[in-house]
Design an enzyme around this catalytic site. Structure first.
Site, PDB file in Angstrom:
ATOM      1  N   LYS A  94       1.011  -0.962  -0.118  1.00  0.00           N
ATOM      2  CA  LYS A  94       0.245  -0.108  -0.138  1.00  0.00           C
ATOM      3  C   LYS A  94       0.886   1.179   0.043  1.00  0.00           C
ATOM      4  CE  LYS A  94      -4.619   0.883   0.773  1.00  0.00           C
ATOM      5  NZ  LYS A  94      -5.700   0.279   0.167  1.00  0.00           N
ATOM      6  N   GLY A 194     -20.330   7.071   5.675  1.00  0.00           N
ATOM      7  CA  GLY A 194     -19.140   7.318   4.439  1.00  0.00           C
ATOM      8  C   GLY A 194     -20.196   6.946   3.259  1.00  0.00           C
ATOM      9  N   GLY A 196     -19.401   7.727   0.034  1.00  0.00           N
ATOM     10  CA  GLY A 196     -18.118   8.142  -0.928  1.00  0.00           C
ATOM     11  C   GLY A 196     -18.311   7.078  -2.180  1.00  0.00           C
ATOM     12  N   ASN A 197     -17.438   6.772  -2.772  1.00  0.00           N
ATOM     13  CA  ASN A 197     -17.352   5.866  -4.031  1.00  0.00           C
ATOM     14  C   ASN A 197     -18.046   4.602  -3.802  1.00  0.00           C
ATOM     15  OD1 ASN A 197     -16.081   7.324  -6.262  1.00  0.00           O
ATOM     16  ND2 ASN A 197     -14.178   7.444  -4.846  1.00  0.00           N
ATOM     17  N   VAL A 198     -17.515   3.790  -2.542  1.00  0.00           N
ATOM     18  CA  VAL A 198     -18.101   2.535  -2.315  1.00  0.00           C
ATOM     19  C   VAL A 198     -19.467   2.806  -1.685  1.00  0.00           C
ATOM     20  CG1 VAL A 198     -17.734   0.549  -1.212  1.00  0.00           C
ATOM     21  CG2 VAL A 198     -15.819   1.830  -2.153  1.00  0.00           C
TER      22      VAL A 198
END
Ligand code: NAD
Length: 367
Positions: A94, A194, A196-198
């Site tokens: 990562k 959250g 966001g994208n996911v």
């Protein structure tokens, strides 16, 4: 946090890399600095037994370098287990770039980062994460082939987030099956932290199935937008951890299950996309187990993204990636059953199975 050394004793305490609490047998840590573009990045290669270390690049406004180092150590280790448990021939790695992606990110900085990735000759392969985009991966691809998650127009697999969300949805259904006796989420109260994208795609799957979804995010405009788009409720309570819901889905950042929150959680299932949801995987995993809360291990159920980008290396298409991701449902149930019969936490069960795969491969290659 200790930042200055005054005595030999303190020096011992702060061994800056190998002495970090999150340092657990990492193979290589690379610090990248470029004065001209302002790039400050850390690449963590945890393990390459199963293959090259693949994992996304996170760009985040870390409070300090210790926080960034801790994050890359934890995240890269998580990737080793994620790929191992998903049956991929990939190691764990990562990267983090220090800084607010909305303010300091420039094309030049990303290109420079790509050059650093290239310098590792494929030991580390990057992809998107929080704060980086498909466009950034395309830019990195201009200077290195060791990048995935590039645009479909370049022959890549595009944004991995929808596939990640699908895997989380599958893992959540498996956890519901185990806890509630049915994987039907209709009428189940799910809190998504959250969006966001996911998180957004997860909300889409959940509302399509008739779950009663509540959402929360730091970005208020986005909360309004997603609530309207999917007919979800905006969470308005004072404390989301003690919310009266059936399922809690952490889809923001990690360590939300911690000393302060773990005993407040009323949800009977925790299943979300965020990496490293348990601040302390042993302590908090055990408390969840003792409290009868079913925890779907994060690195198992959020593997859809890596399964998707692995297609770029292994040569399979989106349909195959979705098929493999769907299998997260079965793997999750297997892990729960393994945990139950061994009287260990679900997190530990997933870790054991992943670690076994790495150990077996190591033995085979040593022959
Ligand atoms: P994202 O940046 O698109 O979304 C994260 C959202 O969380 C943002 O809307 C942000 O405002 C919100 N947020 C941040 N802190 C918050 C807080 N304290 N409370 C409420 N909301 C908060 O990221 P993403 O790609 O959707 O990823 C979400 C999580 O899933 C991350 O932890 C990421 O590492 C993990 N993950 C993502 C993928 C992927 O394919 N994108 C794969 C595996 C794991």
């Amino acid at each position: 946090m200790i930042t200055e050394v005054t005595t030999a004793n303190e020096l011992h305490k702060i061994d800056p890399v190998f002495g970090q609490v999150s340092f657990k047998d990492h193979e290589q840590i690379v610090f990248c600095h470029d004065k001209d573009t302002g790039l400050k990045a850390i690449i963590g290669i945890h393990n390459t037994v199963l293959g090259p270390a693949l994992g996304g690049t996170r760009m985040w406004k870390y409070a300090n370098e210790w926080e960034a180092l801790n994050d890359v150590l934890r995240l890269s280790r998580g990737m080793t287990f994620k790929s191992a448990i998903s049956g991929l021939d990939l190691g764990g790695g990562k990267a983090v770039i220090i800084g607010d992606s909305k303010i300091v990110k420039t094309p030049e900085m990303i290109t420079k980062f790509g050059e650093y990735v290239n310098s590792l000759s494929g030991r580390y392969i990057t992809a998107e994460d929080v704060g980086t985009t498909t466009e950034d991966m395309d830019r990195i691809n201009d200077v290195t082939k060791f990048v995935t998650g590039i645009s479909e127009s370049r022959g890549g697999s595009g944004n991995p987030s929808p596939v990640t969300a699908y895997g989380v949805y599958m893992g959540m259904k498996a956890a519901a099956k185990y806890q509630f006796g049915t994987d039907n989420l209709e009428g189940k109260r799910v809190l998504v932290q959250g969006i966001g994208n996911v998180g957004e795609t997860l909300v889409k799957h959940l509302t399509n199935e008739g779950a009663l979804v509540q959402i929360t995010d730091l970005n208020e405009a986005r909360v309004e937008e997603i609530a309207k788009k999917y007919n979800a409720q905006i969470f308005t309570g004072a404390d989301l951890y003690s919310a009266d819901v059936d399922i809690y889905a952490p889809c923001a950042l990690g360590a939300t299950v911690n000393d302060e929150t773990v005993n407040k959680i009323k949800a009977r299932v925790i299943a979300g996309a965020a990496n490293n949801q348990l601040a302390n995987e042993v302590v908090h995993g055990q408390i969840l187990k003792d409290r009868g809360i079913v925890y779907a291990p994060d690195f198992l159920i959020n593997a859809g993204g890596i399964i998707n980008v692995y297609g770029e290396i292994a040569g399979y298409d989106k349909a195959e990636a979705l098929k493999r991701t769907e299998n997260i449902y079965n793997t999750t149930l297997e892990i729960f059953s393994f945990a139950e019969s061994n009287n260990i936490t679900t997190h530990q069960a997933a870790l054991n199975i992943a670690q076994n795969r790495v150990d077996e491969r190591k033995k085979e290659t040593a022959k």
